[in-house]
Structures are given as C-alpha cells and as structure tokens.
Enzyme design. Structure first.
Site, PDB file in Angstrom:
ATOM      1  N   GLU A  26       4.688  -7.480  -8.065  1.00  6.82           N
ATOM      2  CA  GLU A  26       4.606  -8.365  -7.027  1.00  6.82           C
ATOM      3  C   GLU A  26       5.869  -9.417  -7.239  1.00  6.82           C
ATOM      4  OE1 GLU A  26       2.389  -7.973  -5.128  1.00  6.82           O
ATOM      5  OE2 GLU A  26       0.774  -6.831  -6.127  1.00  6.82           O
ATOM      6  N   ALA A  27       7.039  -8.775  -7.409  1.00 11.44           N
ATOM      7  CA  ALA A  27       8.290  -9.379  -7.820  1.00 11.44           C
ATOM      8  C   ALA A  27       8.603 -10.135  -6.696  1.00 11.44           C
ATOM      9  CB  ALA A  27       9.336  -8.518  -8.312  1.00 11.44           C
ATOM     10  N   GLN A  28       8.039 -10.089  -5.299  1.00 10.07           N
ATOM     11  CA  GLN A  28       8.483 -10.863  -4.229  1.00 10.07           C
ATOM     12  C   GLN A  28       7.975 -12.314  -4.355  1.00 10.07           C
ATOM     13  OE1 GLN A  28       6.133  -8.407  -3.966  1.00 10.07           O
ATOM     14  NE2 GLN A  28       4.125  -9.368  -3.370  1.00 10.07           N
ATOM     15  N   ASP A  30       0.702  -1.259  -0.228  1.00 13.92           N
ATOM     16  CA  ASP A  30       0.013   0.057  -0.058  1.00 13.92           C
ATOM     17  C   ASP A  30       0.913   1.268  -0.133  1.00 13.92           C
ATOM     18  OD1 ASP A  30      -2.363   1.267   0.023  1.00 13.92           O
ATOM     19  OD2 ASP A  30      -2.682   1.343   2.215  1.00 13.92           O
ATOM     20  N   CYS A  31       1.919   1.396  -0.627  1.00 15.41           N
ATOM     21  CA  CYS A  31       2.715   2.277  -0.509  1.00 15.41           C
ATOM     22  C   CYS A  31       3.049   3.058  -2.118  1.00 15.41           C
ATOM     23  CB  CYS A  31       4.326   2.091  -0.130  1.00 15.41           C
ATOM     24  SG  CYS A  31       5.231   1.125  -1.033  1.00 15.41           S
ATOM     25  N   GLY A  32       2.231   2.424  -3.041  1.00 11.90           N
ATOM     26  CA  GLY A  32       2.314   2.962  -4.193  1.00 11.90           C
ATOM     27  C   GLY A  32       3.276   2.336  -5.258  1.00 11.90           C
ATOM     28  N   LYS A  33       3.542   1.073  -5.096  1.00 17.94           N
ATOM     29  CA  LYS A  33       4.598   0.286  -5.940  1.00 17.94           C
ATOM     30  C   LYS A  33       4.040   0.328  -7.322  1.00 17.94           C
ATOM     31  CE  LYS A  33       4.925  -3.218  -3.256  1.00 17.94           C
ATOM     32  NZ  LYS A  33       4.029  -2.767  -2.362  1.00 17.94           N
TER      33      LYS A  33
HETATM   34  N1  LIG Z   1      -8.761   6.867  -2.210  1.00 18.01           N
HETATM   35  C1  LIG Z   1      -7.433   7.243  -2.688  1.00 18.01           C
HETATM   36  N2  LIG Z   1      -7.319   8.602  -2.470  1.00 18.01           N
HETATM   37  C2  LIG Z   1      -5.902   8.878  -2.779  1.00 18.01           C
HETATM   38  N3  LIG Z   1      -4.851   8.104  -2.814  1.00 18.01           N
HETATM   39  C3  LIG Z   1      -5.229   6.718  -2.726  1.00 18.01           C
HETATM   40  C4  LIG Z   1      -6.344   6.420  -2.310  1.00 18.01           C
HETATM   41  N4  LIG Z   1      -6.493   4.856  -2.430  1.00 18.01           N
HETATM   42  C5  LIG Z   1      -5.056   4.796  -2.416  1.00 18.01           C
HETATM   43  N5  LIG Z   1      -4.458   5.641  -2.733  1.00 18.01           N
HETATM   44  C6  LIG Z   1      -2.966   5.686  -2.617  1.00 18.01           C
HETATM   45  O1  LIG Z   1      -2.650   4.494  -3.367  1.00 18.01           O
HETATM   46  C7  LIG Z   1      -1.568   4.027  -2.591  1.00 18.01           C
HETATM   47  C8  LIG Z   1      -1.497   2.439  -2.765  1.00 18.01           C
HETATM   48  O2  LIG Z   1      -0.939   2.229  -4.203  1.00 18.01           O
HETATM   49  P1  LIG Z   1      -0.544   0.879  -4.777  1.00 18.01           P
HETATM   50  O3  LIG Z   1      -0.108   1.121  -6.162  1.00 18.01           O
HETATM   51  O4  LIG Z   1      -2.048   0.021  -5.001  1.00 18.01           O
HETATM   52  O5  LIG Z   1       0.188   0.337  -3.637  1.00 18.01           O
HETATM   53  P2  LIG Z   1       1.159  -0.907  -3.672  1.00 18.01           P
HETATM   54  O6  LIG Z   1       1.306  -1.622  -4.863  1.00 18.01           O
HETATM   55  O7  LIG Z   1       2.442  -0.376  -3.046  1.00 18.01           O
HETATM   56  O8  LIG Z   1       0.407  -2.044  -2.703  1.00 18.01           O
HETATM   57  C9  LIG Z   1      -1.759   4.391  -1.022  1.00 18.01           C
HETATM   58  O9  LIG Z   1      -0.581   4.285  -0.324  1.00 18.01           O
HETATM   59  C10 LIG Z   1      -2.302   5.760  -1.342  1.00 18.01           C
HETATM   60  O10 LIG Z   1      -1.141   6.852  -1.643  1.00 18.01           O
HETATM   61  C1  LIG Z   2       2.898  -9.229   3.918  1.00 19.48           C
HETATM   62  C2  LIG Z   2       2.412 -10.419   2.987  1.00 19.48           C
HETATM   63  C3  LIG Z   2       1.751  -9.958   1.983  1.00 19.48           C
HETATM   64  N1  LIG Z   2       1.222 -10.866   0.934  1.00 19.48           N
HETATM   65  C4  LIG Z   2       0.699 -10.695  -0.313  1.00 19.48           C
HETATM   66  C5  LIG Z   2      -0.506  -9.896  -0.007  1.00 19.48           C
HETATM   67  C6  LIG Z   2      -0.798  -9.188  -1.289  1.00 19.48           C
HETATM   68  O1  LIG Z   2      -1.442  -9.973  -2.395  1.00 19.48           O
HETATM   69  C7  LIG Z   2       0.553  -9.071  -2.120  1.00 19.48           C
HETATM   70  C8  LIG Z   2       1.232  -7.593  -1.671  1.00 19.48           C
HETATM   71  O2  LIG Z   2       0.754  -6.746  -2.739  1.00 19.48           O
HETATM   72  P1  LIG Z   2       0.690  -5.288  -2.536  1.00 19.48           P
HETATM   73  O3  LIG Z   2       0.237  -4.715  -4.081  1.00 19.48           O
HETATM   74  O4  LIG Z   2       2.264  -4.755  -2.355  1.00 19.48           O
HETATM   75  O5  LIG Z   2      -0.114  -4.555  -1.556  1.00 19.48           O
HETATM   76  O6  LIG Z   2       1.423  -9.912  -1.015  1.00 19.48           O
HETATM   77  C9  LIG Z   2       1.742 -12.316   1.380  1.00 19.48           C
HETATM   78  O7  LIG Z   2       1.306 -13.220   0.247  1.00 19.48           O
HETATM   79  N2  LIG Z   2       2.236 -12.711   2.250  1.00 19.48           N
HETATM   80  C10 LIG Z   2       2.735 -11.898   3.214  1.00 19.48           C
HETATM   81  O8  LIG Z   2       3.414 -12.373   4.113  1.00 19.48           O
END
Ligand SMILES: Nc1ncnc2c1ncn2[C@@H]1O[C@H](COP(=O)(O)OP(=O)(O)O)[C@@H](O)[C@H]1O
Ligand SMILES: Cc1cn([C@H]2C[C@H](O)[C@@H](COP(=O)(O)O)O2)c(=O)[nH]c1=O
EC number: 2.7.1.21
Length: 216
Positions: free
Chosen positions: A87-89, A12-15
């Site tokens: 989702e490279a992890q 949820d950090c915007g990757k």
């Molecule tokens: N309703 C919203 N309004 C503005 N920004 C949002 C909203 N929902 C999510 N975000 C932004 O999107 C980010 C999550 O983006 P995402 O690319 O899906 O994350 P990741 O891939 O790292 O899990 C959040 O940290 C936030 O900054």
């Molecule tokens: C911590 C953790 C996460 N996961 C999964 C959950 C989500 O499907 C992805 C991460 O996606 P995001 O775009 O970075 O939000 O990883 C998992 O399988 N196992 C874990 O421990």
C-alpha cells in the site's frame, strides 16, 4: 546491487499476493524481512491478499521515519535482509525518500507495492515519488480486466455501482462492494473516461431502444 523496485498496477491485480510470495520465498531461505504497510483492509499492522493469506507488518503512521526504524531495528540486534512496503501509495513522499536511503545506505533491497493513480486518475504523492526514485518499475503480469474485456488500467470509485469523481483521495475500500457502500471497480481508460462501469453499461444495454417518432 540492492534496488528500490516499484511493483505497480491497478487494484486487485495481485500486488499483495506477490508481496507475500516474495516474503515467503526469502524467509524459506532463512532471510529476514521488515514489512511495512498502511491502511490495509484487513486492519492495522496487516498485509493481506484477496487469496486469503495475511502476515503481520509494521503499520506506518504519519511522520514515521522508515530509515530510522531500520537503523533502530538493526542496532538492537534485529535482522533485516530486505524490506517490503505494501500500500505504498499511502506513504508520504519523504517516506519514499527514506526507503531509497535504506537501499543506498543500508544496502537492502526494497520492494514497494502500490496503485499508481487514484479514482480521478491522478498520481498518489507516494506513487509519484516512487516513479521518480525507483531503480525499476514492474507492472504486474496478471492483468485485471475491465468489464469490456480490455486490460484494466484505471481505478474507479463507485457508489451503488456508479462512478463518482468527487471526494477525498484516500478512502479505504474494496472491489465488489454491496449496495450503498463506497467501492471500487477497475476499468480500461476508455470506460474510465466515459464513466461507464459494469452496472451503468448493463443498465444502458437493458434500457428500451428509443423508437423514431413517426411523422404525423
Ligand atoms: N477466488 C479466487 N480465485 C482465484 N484467484 C483469485 C480469487 N480471488 C482473487 N483472486 C486473485 O487475486 C488477485 C487479487 O490479489 P491481491 O493481492 O489482493 O490484489 P492487490 O493487492 O493488487 O489489490 C485477483 O486479481 C485474482 O487474480
Ligand atoms: C483508487 C483508490 C483506492 N484507494 C484505496 C482502496 C484500497 O483500500 C486501496 C488499494 O488497495 P489494493 O490492495 O490495491 O486493492 O486504496 C483510495 O484510498 N483512493 C483511491 O482513489
């Protein structure tokens, strides 16, 4: 020089948003990318962001050779100017080696996006290999925050808001899940160590103070 770059951060950090922006900016200039993903929440063969954007991607199955995929794509007349892996992890260490080979032998930039550690704060094997091989590791600028306001650095897995520490490493899911579902919450290290999620902190704050027992 082409590079293997690992964009890492918590959930949820915007990757994925950044991955989509890189794709947009390059394709807007006539460049063609190959996009890989695995286990995106939006479904097979998708790269999606919580901001609502989504694009088609190549789903990486177990045992898929990413270098061979690129060579095949190019030899059939396809174009590839850069590669994105979201989702490279979830990629196997060998697949990260194949991405490094794409950089070195095919001369393409590879941008990989993923979380570094799992819900027990252990490295995912794919992320470990990225840390070992990447030319550059970039930590995302938009900080995800712990409920206490500190920068979130760890991912917790939750059930009904309570942190769990047992289970499979891979369970696809999201933050803010409803009751009964497996979900995730990002926390600072202090609260991850103490297993204190937003829900448990709230419950602790609401519980009545224990009054001292008066001597009889
Ligand atoms: N309703 C919203 N309004 C503005 N920004 C949002 C909203 N929902 C999510 N975000 C932004 O999107 C980010 C999550 O983006 P995402 O690319 O899906 O994350 P990741 O891939 O790292 O899990 C959040 O940290 C936030 O900054
Ligand atoms: C911590 C953790 C996460 N996961 C999964 C959950 C989500 O499907 C992805 C991460 O996606 P995001 O775009 O970075 O939000 O990883 C998992 O399988 N196992 C874990 O421990």
């Amino acid at each position: 020089m082409p590079e293997l770059v690992f964009f890492s951060g918590t959930m949820d950090c915007g990757k994925s948003t950044l991955a989509l922006q890189i794709e947009h900016n390059r394709s807007a200039r006539g460049l063609a990318g190959v996009i890989f993903t695995r286990n995106d929440r939006a479904g097979e063969g998708k790269l999606s962001s919580r901001l609502g954007l989504v694009t088609e991607a190549v789903e990486v199955e177990d045992g898929k050779d990413l270098y061979a995929h690129l060579v095949e794509h190019l030899s059939q007349g396809g174009r590839a100017d850069y590669v994105i892996a979201d989702e490279a992890q979830f990629l196997a260490p060998e697949q990260i080696d194949q991405l490094a080979r794409v950089v070195d032998d095919l001369g393409l930039d590879v941008f990989a996006f993923g979380i570094t550690t799992d819900f027990r704060s252990k490295l995912f094997p794919g992320s470990q290999r990225l840390v070992e091989l990447a030319d550059r590791i970039e930590v995302l600028q938009v900080e995800a925050l712990c409920w206490c306001g500190a920068r979130a650095t760890h991912n917790a897995r939750t059930i009904d808001g309570e942190m769990v520490v047992e289970g499979a490493q891979v369970v696809v899911g999201d933050v803010n899940q409803s009751a009964g579902e497996v979900g995730y919450e990002v926390l600072c290290r202090r609260h991850h160590r103490r297993r204190m999620t937003a829900a448990t902190a709230r419950a602790a704050a609401l519980s009545p103070d224990v009054l001292p027992v008066s001597p009889s």
